[in-house]
Design an enzyme around this catalytic site. Structure first.
Site, short mmCIF file in Angstrom:
data_model
loop_
_atom_site.label_atom_id
_atom_site.label_comp_id
_atom_site.label_asym_id
_atom_site.label_seq_id
_atom_site.Cartn_x
_atom_site.Cartn_y
_atom_site.Cartn_z
N ASP A 48 0.92 -1.23 -0.06
CA ASP A 48 0.01 0.07 -0.04
C ASP A 48 0.77 1.12 0.00
OD1 ASP A 48 -2.43 -1.68 0.27
OD2 ASP A 48 -2.09 -1.81 2.41
N GLU A 222 -12.88 -0.51 -6.90
CA GLU A 222 -12.75 -1.59 -5.98
C GLU A 222 -12.42 -0.84 -4.27
OE1 GLU A 222 -13.51 -4.96 -6.37
OE2 GLU A 222 -13.32 -5.56 -4.04
O1 FUB Z 1 -3.64 -3.84 2.82
C1 FUB Z 1 -4.87 -4.17 3.37
C2 FUB Z 1 -5.74 -3.41 2.40
O2 FUB Z 1 -5.26 -4.42 1.11
C3 FUB Z 1 -5.53 -2.26 1.65
O3 FUB Z 1 -6.28 -1.40 2.59
C4 FUB Z 1 -6.25 -2.43 0.44
O4 FUB Z 1 -6.06 -1.19 -0.48
C5 FUB Z 1 -5.54 -3.63 -0.04
O5 FUB Z 1 -4.22 -3.34 -0.55
#
Ligand code: FUB
Length: 470
Positions: A48, A222
């Site tokens: 992220d 998404e």
């Molecule tokens: O890393 C946890 C979650 O997975 C994030 O909040 C989303 O964007 C996805 O990458």
């Protein structure tokens, strides 16, 4: 990703990464072969990415996927910085779940924005009292923290995730977030309160593309909105249609829409069923950050942050960007004649980082055969000495200074003795000969068995390079 709620086998990741690092180095030694420097962090799993530019450096804020994770098991955030896009300095853990006394899990995808001489870090976390995902905000006076809880409670919360802040040209700030919906709220100038309530951005197929086979989610949107303004146009780059996700984008004439779907930015690639965009301009180039499962043991819950350089099309549209192992070209060179942190690394093999008693972070858990690559080091007319700040609770070992590869020419060897503790620091100096021009530097660590020593920083002496960066 589908929202649900669900640990550091340090050695496993380090050893397997050492294996691919050897391969990368072998590849690097082939003339004309691109060097593998993606992912940008090799000693832990990161996810992220949220990059910002501040004072001539890129800071990228990441999550941390725990080794061996079978869910999004994430307890802390990390920050790395670079002046040249290939050598990244590890600044450790400036914020974690412990920062938010009211949160108990899910240190997921956040975003940092500078304002008022401070840095605001918006993050989704699970609220202990009710198990709901909410948005917290950390604040710090420095881009590397430490960050503290700005409010002592969530800023806003509705069970949805992935906050991203935009400060428009007129000073109005917006916070966007959402999965499965897309929300925004108008932030006040203090960045820790808002006016009005959360507003839903209509997810129309014209705005966010058409998803088939899922009537409850008719558009491609998404999660992970990354909203920015360029040449008067607002861009929303987002993770599209799990699973696996690809990266798509929409544009709008204003910060709240109306949005028009513009297509794919990064196709489904890279062994992770999520992806997450981060877009910046830096030093004349544009850069796209993302994550994948490229490290050994990597996958959907053990991800790694990577970066590519790209150029906007002449009409302002985004090109298709593919994941590469090479990453972007280096901007300028690194100056070896000023103190460089040992944790400034293009590729690290076998090593780890940890907080240092001298401040910041040091490289540790060094064993025989581990190494650090530092790219594009401007030795100029030639270095004559090398000094390293070291500590060892055992008998120490040696630092071989090699050029071009782990088997490249040795230009110096420094002996490290025991110092009576892993954080009892001393400086060791050795002679250097034959380090001229701009070369990749390899610090290769040798010695007996077990952990050998730690390194906090290093610096060459005697040269006269005129480096452009670092
Ligand atoms: O890393 C946890 C979650 O997975 C994030 O909040 C989303 O964007 C996805 O990458």
């Amino acid at each position: 990703m589908k929202l649900e709620v669900a640990p550091r086998a340090r050695k496993g990741l380090r050893r397997s990464i050492a294996a691919i690092a050897s391969l990368a180095c072998a590849v690097a030694l082939l003339p004309g072969t691109a060097q593998a420097d993606n992912p940008i962090v090799q000693n832990i799993y990161t996810a992220d990415p949220a990059p910002i530019v501040h004072n001539g450096r890129v800071y990228v804020y990441t999550g941390h996927d725990e080794d061996g994770s079978t869910y999004f098991t994430m307890r802390e955030w990390r920050v790395y910085s670079s002046a040249d896009m290939v050598n990244w300095t590890d600044h450790g853990v400036p914020m974690s779940l412990a920062t938010f006394a009211w949160a108990d899990a899910n240190a997921w995808a956040g975003h940092v924005v500078p304002r008022n001489g401070k840095f605001y870090w918006y993050v989704p976390v699970r609220q202990r009292s009710n198990g709901q995902m909410v948005i917290g905000v950390g604040v710090a006076e420095s881009p590397t923290g430490p960050f503290r809880d700005a409010l002592g409670r969530p800023l806003v919360g509705n069970g949805e995730i992935d906050p991203h802040a935009l400060i428009d040209d007129n000073g109005q700030a917006y916070l966007y977030w959402g999965n499965p919906n897309l929300w925004y709220v108008r932030l006040n100038p203090d960045m820790i309160s808002f006016s009005g309530g959360p507003t839903q951005i209509p997810l129309t197929t014209a705005g966010f593309g058409t998803r088939t086979g899922n009537p409850s989610r008719p558009t491609l949107y998404e999660e992970g909105p990354w909203v920015y303004k360029r040449n008067g146009l607002y861009y929303n780059v987002f993770a599209a249609q799990c699973c696996s996700e690809f990266i798509a984008y929409s544009t709008a004439p204003g910060p709240t829409g109306p949005w028009t779907y513009r297509g794919t930015v990064m196709p489904r690639q890279g062994s992770s069923f999520t992806n997450h965009p981060g877009v910046i301009d830096f030093n004349g180039g544009s850069y796209f950050f993302y994550h994948n499962g490229a490290l050994p043991g990597g996958g959907g819950y053990t991800r790694s942050v990577a970066v590519e350089r790209f150029a906007y099309n002449s009409d302002g549209t985004l090109p298709t960007i593919n994941m590469t192992a090479a990453g972007p070209p280096q901007i300028g060179t690194l100056n070896p004649y000023v103190r460089q942190e040992a944790e400034t690394i293009a590729w690290g093999s076998g090593i780890e980082t940890e907080p240092s008693s001298e401040g910041g972070v040091n490289v540790g858990y060094i064993e025989n055969g581990d190494h650090i690559k530092v790219r594009g080091v401007a030795f100029g007319s030639g270095a004559t000495s090398f000094t390293a700040r070291v500590a060892s609770n055992t008998g120490g070992g040696r630092i071989e200074l090699r050029l071009d590869g782990t088997n490249g020419p040795v230009v110096g060897t420094c002996t490290v003795g025991g110092t009576g503790g892993w954080q009892n620091w001393t400086s060791t100096t050795c002679a250097v000969g034959g380090a001229t021009g701009t070369r990749d530097l390899y610090l290769r660590f040798t010695g007996g068995s077990g952990y050998l020593f730690n390194v906090n920083w290093w610096q060459f002496g005697g040269g006269s390079a005129v480096p452009s960066h670092g």
